[in-house]
Design a protein around this motif. Structure first.
Motif, PDB file in Angstrom:
ATOM      1  N   THR A 332       0.849  -1.193   0.000  1.00  0.00           N
ATOM      2  CA  THR A 332       0.000   0.000   0.000  1.00  0.00           C
ATOM      3  C   THR A 332       0.884   1.242   0.000  1.00  0.00           C
ATOM      4  O   THR A 332       2.097   1.177   0.190  1.00  0.00           O
ATOM      5  N   GLY A 333       0.261   2.403  -0.192  1.00  0.00           N
ATOM      6  CA  GLY A 333       1.017   3.643  -0.185  1.00  0.00           C
ATOM      7  C   GLY A 333       2.065   3.656  -1.280  1.00  0.00           C
ATOM      8  O   GLY A 333       1.790   3.286  -2.426  1.00  0.00           O
ATOM      9  N   TRP A 334       3.279   4.059  -0.966  1.00  0.00           N
ATOM     10  CA  TRP A 334       4.347   4.129  -1.973  1.00  0.00           C
ATOM     11  C   TRP A 334       4.718   2.752  -2.509  1.00  0.00           C
ATOM     12  O   TRP A 334       5.178   2.617  -3.642  1.00  0.00           O
ATOM     13  N   LEU A 335       4.493   1.700  -1.705  1.00  0.00           N
ATOM     14  CA  LEU A 335       4.798   0.339  -2.160  1.00  0.00           C
ATOM     15  C   LEU A 335       3.873  -0.105  -3.287  1.00  0.00           C
ATOM     16  O   LEU A 335       4.215  -1.004  -4.059  1.00  0.00           O
ATOM     17  N   ALA A 336       2.688   0.512  -3.398  1.00  0.00           N
ATOM     18  CA  ALA A 336       1.750   0.143  -4.464  1.00  0.00           C
ATOM     19  C   ALA A 336       2.336   0.430  -5.841  1.00  0.00           C
ATOM     20  O   ALA A 336       1.872  -0.135  -6.847  1.00  0.00           O
ATOM     21  N   GLY A 337       3.330   1.270  -5.912  1.00  0.00           N
ATOM     22  CA  GLY A 337       3.987   1.532  -7.182  1.00  0.00           C
ATOM     23  C   GLY A 337       4.743   0.346  -7.736  1.00  0.00           C
ATOM     24  O   GLY A 337       5.143   0.348  -8.910  1.00  0.00           O
ATOM     25  N   TYR A 338       4.923  -0.680  -6.901  1.00  0.00           N
ATOM     26  CA  TYR A 338       5.627  -1.891  -7.335  1.00  0.00           C
ATOM     27  C   TYR A 338       4.664  -3.040  -7.619  1.00  0.00           C
ATOM     28  O   TYR A 338       5.075  -4.191  -7.718  1.00  0.00           O
ATOM     29  N   LEU A 339       3.391  -2.721  -7.765  1.00  0.00           N
ATOM     30  CA  LEU A 339       2.405  -3.703  -8.195  1.00  0.00           C
ATOM     31  C   LEU A 339       2.272  -3.653  -9.718  1.00  0.00           C
ATOM     32  O   LEU A 339       2.230  -2.569 -10.309  1.00  0.00           O
ATOM     33  N   VAL A 340       2.192  -4.806 -10.346  1.00  0.00           N
ATOM     34  CA  VAL A 340       2.014  -4.886 -11.801  1.00  0.00           C
ATOM     35  C   VAL A 340       0.868  -5.857 -12.087  1.00  0.00           C
ATOM     36  O   VAL A 340       0.458  -6.636 -11.227  1.00  0.00           O
ATOM     37  N   GLU A 341       0.380  -5.811 -13.300  1.00  0.00           N
ATOM     38  CA  GLU A 341      -0.705  -6.712 -13.676  1.00  0.00           C
ATOM     39  C   GLU A 341      -0.155  -8.116 -13.949  1.00  0.00           C
ATOM     40  O   GLU A 341       0.984  -8.265 -14.423  1.00  0.00           O
ATOM     41  N   PRO A 342      -0.929  -9.144 -13.646  1.00  0.00           N
ATOM     42  CA  PRO A 342      -0.466 -10.508 -13.954  1.00  0.00           C
ATOM     43  C   PRO A 342      -0.266 -10.702 -15.448  1.00  0.00           C
ATOM     44  O   PRO A 342      -0.909 -10.035 -16.259  1.00  0.00           O
ATOM     45  N   HIS A 343       0.663 -11.583 -15.794  1.00  0.00           N
ATOM     46  CA  HIS A 343       1.013 -11.928 -17.182  1.00  0.00           C
ATOM     47  C   HIS A 343       1.809 -10.821 -17.892  1.00  0.00           C
ATOM     48  O   HIS A 343       2.181 -10.996 -19.051  1.00  0.00           O
ATOM     49  N   ASP A 344       2.074  -9.705 -17.230  1.00  0.00           N
ATOM     50  CA  ASP A 344       2.720  -8.565 -17.881  1.00  0.00           C
ATOM     51  C   ASP A 344       4.237  -8.628 -17.673  1.00  0.00           C
ATOM     52  O   ASP A 344       4.785  -8.008 -16.748  1.00  0.00           O
ATOM     53  N   ALA A 345       4.941  -9.360 -18.550  1.00  0.00           N
ATOM     54  CA  ALA A 345       6.392  -9.506 -18.413  1.00  0.00           C
ATOM     55  C   ALA A 345       7.099  -8.176 -18.603  1.00  0.00           C
ATOM     56  O   ALA A 345       8.067  -7.868 -17.887  1.00  0.00           O
ATOM     57  N   ALA A 346       6.628  -7.356 -19.549  1.00  0.00           N
ATOM     58  CA  ALA A 346       7.264  -6.062 -19.799  1.00  0.00           C
ATOM     59  C   ALA A 346       7.112  -5.135 -18.595  1.00  0.00           C
ATOM     60  O   ALA A 346       8.063  -4.455 -18.186  1.00  0.00           O
ATOM     61  N   GLY A 347       5.911  -5.109 -18.019  1.00  0.00           N
ATOM     62  CA  GLY A 347       5.686  -4.279 -16.840  1.00  0.00           C
ATOM     63  C   GLY A 347       6.517  -4.752 -15.656  1.00  0.00           C
ATOM     64  O   GLY A 347       7.041  -3.936 -14.883  1.00  0.00           O
TER      65      GLY A 347
END
Length: 416
Positions: A332-347
């Motif tokens: 959460t918070g600033w750590l949410a910036g390290y969430l990516v969508e599943p299957h998204d290798a580029a992300g």
């Protein structure tokens, strides 16, 4: 003979709980995934608080010695649910497990897997002991009628995340008897490692001390998305040569063990030519976490609440994870910036690259990760919730009278 009430302080409130006999059901006493570690640590903590813990289990693994250190009785069984492929032998095993569980005369039944619920409900009928279900898995795609009926007889439920609790709604579990508490970890054990310790672990794996190390630690199964991580790491290696990926885990022994083995072979083929080291499941991954630069949780399934997110954060290691299940409840918070969508290798590659050599360019994230872990519920908070659920369930149940039994010296000193 039962031990008297046990008093302890939780914050500013005095909590009084009774010492009870707890029978837990385990599939494998070893390092297959986070569930096995969570069950081990919670049951060990309950035993340390004075409760007697017995276990019925299917197979032994590298956690068996730790289980032996705190359990009263360990009963091995061939299974707790009849299997279609072996209806006769599996039913015989289940009946033997029920008889063994009944002889232990538990005060409460503590279950982690939904396929153990029918077994627990059968013992509930025979002994009067309530069932406490710790939700660490999402529900099956289709919940059969027999399971719905059994879930309706669960007395208390503790869920590791709001997402997981929501997924179990309308399956038969009572929302009114369900509480949510995030999985806690031992912050005194999971701490940032020093440079010397990090270098020693890396040298042991023939990895340069200044290499950029990415870590995956968990089960090897398609739902874990490790292939997406390997593809992402190929992009990382192309952009920033000199990195290394550690994949720590063993194939899942779930519904199709052969497919899990095939998947592991596919991963090795996919990683050919890349700096990827495959290590089998470890009973303790602390040194590997402390020696990594980034931990990645690329799950495709609704991960209930991953220890592979919590443990690195406590060690001051940034975590990149997919936006599934309970992961957004931790990051959460600033750590949410390290969430990516599943299957998204580029992300995934992009977020990993954003942390490239962060120790040299900006060491701040390490301390911030540690502070975030300290702000989350502790292991004691989680055990408090489990203990409260067990205490509430045992108090609420109206038990049938039992025949008085002889009390052994061990019983008199261990909630027996």
């Amino acid at each position: 003979m039962r031990a008297g009430p046990r008093r302890r302080w939780a914050g500013t409130a005095l909590v009084v709980s009774r010492c009870v006999r707890i029978l837990t059901v385990a599939n494998h006493l070893g390092a297959r995934g986070g569930l096995e570690r969570t069950q081990l640590t919670n049951c060990g903590a309950l035993a340390a608080r004075g409760h007697r813990v017995d276990v019925v289990y299917v197979s032994r693994g590298d956690f068996a010695g730790e289980w032996q250190g705190f359990t009263g009785t360990m009963v091995q069984t061939g299974g707790t649910l009849p299997r279609r492929r072996h209806p006769v032998s599996s039913t015989v095993s289940v009946l033997a497990a029920v008889r063994a569980g009944r002889r232990l005369q538990p005060d409460a039944l503590y279950v982690y897997r939904y396929w153990d619920i029918p077994y627990a409900v059968a013992l509930r009928t025979l002994t009067g002991a309530p069932v406490v279900f710790h939700l660490c898995l999402p529900p099956p795609t289709v919940v059969p009628r027999w399971l719905r009926a059994c879930l309706g007889r669960v007395d208390r439920t503790v869920s590791v995340s709001r997402d997981t609790a929501a997924r179990w709604e309308r399956t038969g579990l009572s929302p009114e008897r369900t509480s949510v508490v995030l999985t806690g970890i031992d912050l005194a054990r999971y701490v940032p490692g020093g440079a010397d310790q990090r270098g020693e672990t890396r040298r042991g794996l023939a990895v340069a001390e200044d290499a950029f190390v990415v870590l995956y630690a968990g089960r090897i199964g398609r739902e874990k998305g490790v292939d997406v991580l390997v593809r992402a790491f190929a992009q990382v290696a192309a952009a920033r040569p000199g990195g290394h990926l550690w994949v720590v885990g063993s194939p899942s022994l779930g519904a199709d063990p052969l497919d899990s083995a095939r998947y592991e072979a596919e991963l090795r083929e996919l990683a050919a030519g890349l700096a990827v080291t495959f290590l089998p499941a470890q009973p303790d991954v602390l040194a590997l976490i402390q020696a990594a630069d980034v931990a990645v949780v690329p799950s495709l399934w609704p991960e209930p609440l991953s220890r592979s997110v919590m443990e690195p954060l406590a060690c001051g290691i940034p975590v990149v994870a997919t936006r599934v299940g309970g992961n957004p409840e931790i990051l959460t918070g600033w750590l949410a910036g390290y969430l990516v969508e599943p299957h998204d290798a580029a992300g995934l590659a992009e977020r990993i690259l954003s942390l490239h050599r962060w120790r040299l360019s900006d060491p701040g994230p390490g301390a911030r990760c540690r502070r975030e872990a300290e702000a989350r519920p502790s292991r004691d908070t989680e055990v408090d919730a489990v203990e409260a659920a067990i205490d509430d369930a045992t108090r609420a149940r109206h038990r049938p009278s039992r025949r008085r039994r002889r009390t052994s010296p061990r019983d008199a000193t261990s909630c027996g």
